[in-house]
Design a protein around this motif. Structure first.
Motif, short mmCIF file in Angstrom:
data_model
loop_
_atom_site.label_atom_id
_atom_site.label_comp_id
_atom_site.label_asym_id
_atom_site.label_seq_id
_atom_site.Cartn_x
_atom_site.Cartn_y
_atom_site.Cartn_z
N ILE A 195 -3.13 -5.53 -3.27
CA ILE A 195 -3.15 -4.88 -1.75
C ILE A 195 -1.74 -4.04 -1.79
CG2 ILE A 195 -3.18 -5.32 0.57
CD1 ILE A 195 -4.47 -7.80 -0.09
N GLU A 196 -1.72 -2.88 -1.52
CA GLU A 196 -0.69 -2.17 -1.31
C GLU A 196 -0.32 -1.93 0.14
OE1 GLU A 196 1.61 1.94 -3.17
OE2 GLU A 196 -0.37 1.34 -3.73
N VAL A 197 0.89 -2.09 0.38
CA VAL A 197 1.47 -2.23 1.74
C VAL A 197 2.33 -0.95 1.98
CG1 VAL A 197 2.81 -3.24 3.62
CG2 VAL A 197 1.52 -4.55 1.92
N ALA A 198 1.87 -0.06 2.99
CA ALA A 198 2.91 0.86 3.36
C ALA A 198 3.03 1.16 4.76
CB ALA A 198 2.09 2.22 2.78
N GLU A 202 5.26 3.37 13.37
CA GLU A 202 4.39 2.44 14.39
C GLU A 202 3.04 1.82 13.84
OE1 GLU A 202 3.27 5.82 16.92
OE2 GLU A 202 5.41 6.08 17.80
N GLN A 203 2.70 2.12 12.51
CA GLN A 203 1.62 1.65 11.95
C GLN A 203 1.82 1.21 10.68
OE1 GLN A 203 -0.91 5.24 12.30
NE2 GLN A 203 -2.42 3.90 13.54
N THR A 204 0.89 -0.07 10.12
CA THR A 204 1.26 -0.55 8.89
C THR A 204 -0.08 -0.49 8.21
OG1 THR A 204 2.94 -2.05 9.53
CG2 THR A 204 1.60 -2.83 7.65
N ALA A 205 -0.24 0.34 7.01
CA ALA A 205 -1.32 0.66 6.19
C ALA A 205 -1.48 -0.67 5.10
CB ALA A 205 -1.54 1.66 5.57
N LEU A 206 -2.92 -1.06 4.96
CA LEU A 206 -3.14 -1.90 3.75
C LEU A 206 -4.17 -1.04 2.91
CD1 LEU A 206 -3.72 -5.34 5.47
CD2 LEU A 206 -1.48 -4.58 4.56
N VAL A 207 -3.96 -1.17 1.77
CA VAL A 207 -4.69 -0.40 0.55
C VAL A 207 -5.36 -1.63 -0.28
CG1 VAL A 207 -4.95 1.43 -1.09
CG2 VAL A 207 -3.31 1.51 0.96
N PHE A 208 -6.55 -1.52 0.02
CA PHE A 208 -7.30 -2.81 -1.02
C PHE A 208 -7.70 -2.04 -2.59
CE2 PHE A 208 -7.02 -4.63 2.99
CZ PHE A 208 -7.18 -5.89 2.85
N ARG A 209 -7.39 -2.47 -3.61
CA ARG A 209 -7.66 -1.79 -4.78
C ARG A 209 -8.90 -2.75 -5.20
NH1 ARG A 209 -9.69 0.31 -8.53
NH2 ARG A 209 -8.62 0.63 -10.61
N HIS A 210 -9.72 -2.29 -5.43
CA HIS A 210 -11.09 -3.16 -6.09
C HIS A 210 -11.77 -2.58 -7.08
CE1 HIS A 210 -13.87 -0.20 -3.84
NE2 HIS A 210 -12.92 -0.38 -2.96
#
Length: 443
Positions: A195-198, A202-210
């Motif tokens: 899971i990459e966090v960026a 104002e916003q926090t993104a989560l990128v789920f590598r599957h």
């Protein structure tokens, strides 16, 4: 044979710690051999056990501190010593800064054969909750019957079982077990490695590598999680180009540089600095060192999506910025347009190859240069930078060793003075050293 028997013993050994490595290990001499000891500080007397033997040195781990250094502090994180993420939490912030500064100065001396005329005051900021970019490992552990999310154990490929991370952005630092529970609900829980966090302002993104396709139910679980917790959710089935937005339907990650009236938009896979507070101070610091004026024509190398370029353009007559990744250049141009900046040009070029024939360099003159290369440094570009005749060069570095190498060439081969150098504490509690140096053409 005697040394082998000694290393196999479980009995603790007493040692006086003479100094420390840049990575935070204490250095002792036992029977004429150097020993690097995890958890020991310079000036301490400790009991330790051996953990590894090599031909030229041994390694060990502290079991008991017999005489503590004044720089020793109680680690704030309950996972210190298990998690490999923060190796210096037992060292006071002041001593961490001193160690990093000494690493920079030692590298300049021993690698570059140069000494700065002055040492810059360190840039410091918050020491907790500062990290807004991270790649979290994910793994289902059969023996525990749970999904772990976080960082590797120290000296191991196994993930540590973490309840929290104090250096991650506060919106996420206490949610690691919760993220593990979320992944466990997905059909691909055994095939979701990262899971990459960026985080923007104002916003926090989560990128789920599957590695397996998400089912409709999986997608809904992720969307619901984003909606409940105000996270932006992306999926990544393949490489970085496959990152796609799941929730909300439209969004923009961005951060601001208020001093320069600049807002930069970015994608979660883009390179951005991990520490927003230090980044803002760093940009201001770099422009001050460069002494940018409305008459200047500035060349910037490794410009990314415009972190330095757009502030430079606010102060200079013209900025020519160059980057190797075409996607970042497209976003830099878009950021310039959104900010109403029309005196910045952006070019794509491989800065690790010959660039003398590039139109932005051939027969062009620049009186000032700023560069922020990756860890490998900018060896290929140094002669070409010197050939521009630039009077001032500011070099931002994430690796003091390659900065020192390049500084040595600028000073010893091309007639520049190393006027000043210093560190910026971009990564508190880690051994990572971010630094900055000013070079001025010799008279």
């Amino acid at each position: 044979m005697g040394r082998q028997r000694r290393l196999l013993t479980t009995e603790p050994v007493i040692a006086d710690i003479e100094s420390m490595t840049p990575e935070g290990q204490g250095i002792a001499r036992i029977a004429g051999k150097t020993v690097f000891i995890d958890g020991a500080l310079a000036g301490e007397t400790v009991e330790f056990v051996y953990t590894r033997s090599r031909r030229n040195y041994d390694e060990g781990r502290v079991q008991k501190v017999l005489s503590a250094s004044v720089s020793r502090v109680e680690p704030a994180c309950a996972h210190f010593g298990l998690c490999g993420g923060c190796r210096l939490q037992h060292v006071s912030s002041e001593e961490q800064i001193r160690l990093k500064q000494q690493t920079l100065l030692d590298d300049l001396t021993h690698i570059g054969r140069v000494t700065p005329e002055s040492v810059l005051a360190p840039l410091t900021g918050p020491i907790w909750g500062y990290r807004n970019k991270a790649r979290l490992g994910v793994r289902y552990v059969d023996k525990k019957e749970k999904v772990l999310v976080g960082f590797r154990e120290r000296g191991s490929h196994f993930l540590a079982e973490l309840e929290q991370c104090l250096i991650l952005t506060p919106e996420l630092g206490g949610r690691l077990p919760e993220l593990g529970e979320l992944v466990r609900r997905l059909s691909c829980y055994r095939r979701l490695p990262q899971i990459e966090v960026a985080a923007g302002d104002e916003q926090t993104a989560l990128v789920f590598r599957h590695l397996d396709p998400l089912t409709e139910a999986d997608v809904q679980w992720l969307i619901d999680y984003g909606r409940r917790n105000n996270f932006v959710i992306y999926q990544q089935p393949k490489g970085p180009d496959s990152v796609t937005l799941l929730y909300p339907e439209q969004t923009t990650l961005q951060y601001t540089l208020p001093e320069f009236d600049v807002t930069l938009e970015f994608l979660p896979s883009d390179f951005t600095q991990v520490n927003s507070d230090i980044n803002r101070r760093m940009v201001s610091h770099a422009l001050q060192l460069l002494e940018v004026t409305p008459e200047d024509r500035v060349l910037e190398l490794f410009c990314g999506l415009g972190n330095f370029s757009l502030p430079l353009a606010r102060r200079a007559a013209e900025v020519v910025a160059v980057e190797g990744e075409s996607d970042l250049i497209r976003r830099a141009r878009a950021n310039a347009e959104r900010n109403g900046i029309d005196n910045a040009q952006f070019h794509v070029a491989n800065l690790f190859e010959e660039t003398a024939a590039e139109p932005w360099l051939k027969k062009q003159t620049y009186n000032k240069v700023l560069l922020d290369p990756p860890r490998s440094g900018a060896a290929q570009m140094i002669p070409q930078l010197a050939a521009t005749g630039a009077q001032r060069i500011v070099y931002v570095s994430c690796n003091p060793a390659t900065l020192a190498r390049d500084a040595g060439e600028l000073v010893n081969q091309h007639g520049y003075r190393l006027v000043s150098a210093g560190i910026m504490d971009m990564f508190p509690h880690t051994a990572h050293v971010e630094s900055i140096a000013l070079f001025v053409k010799g008279e």
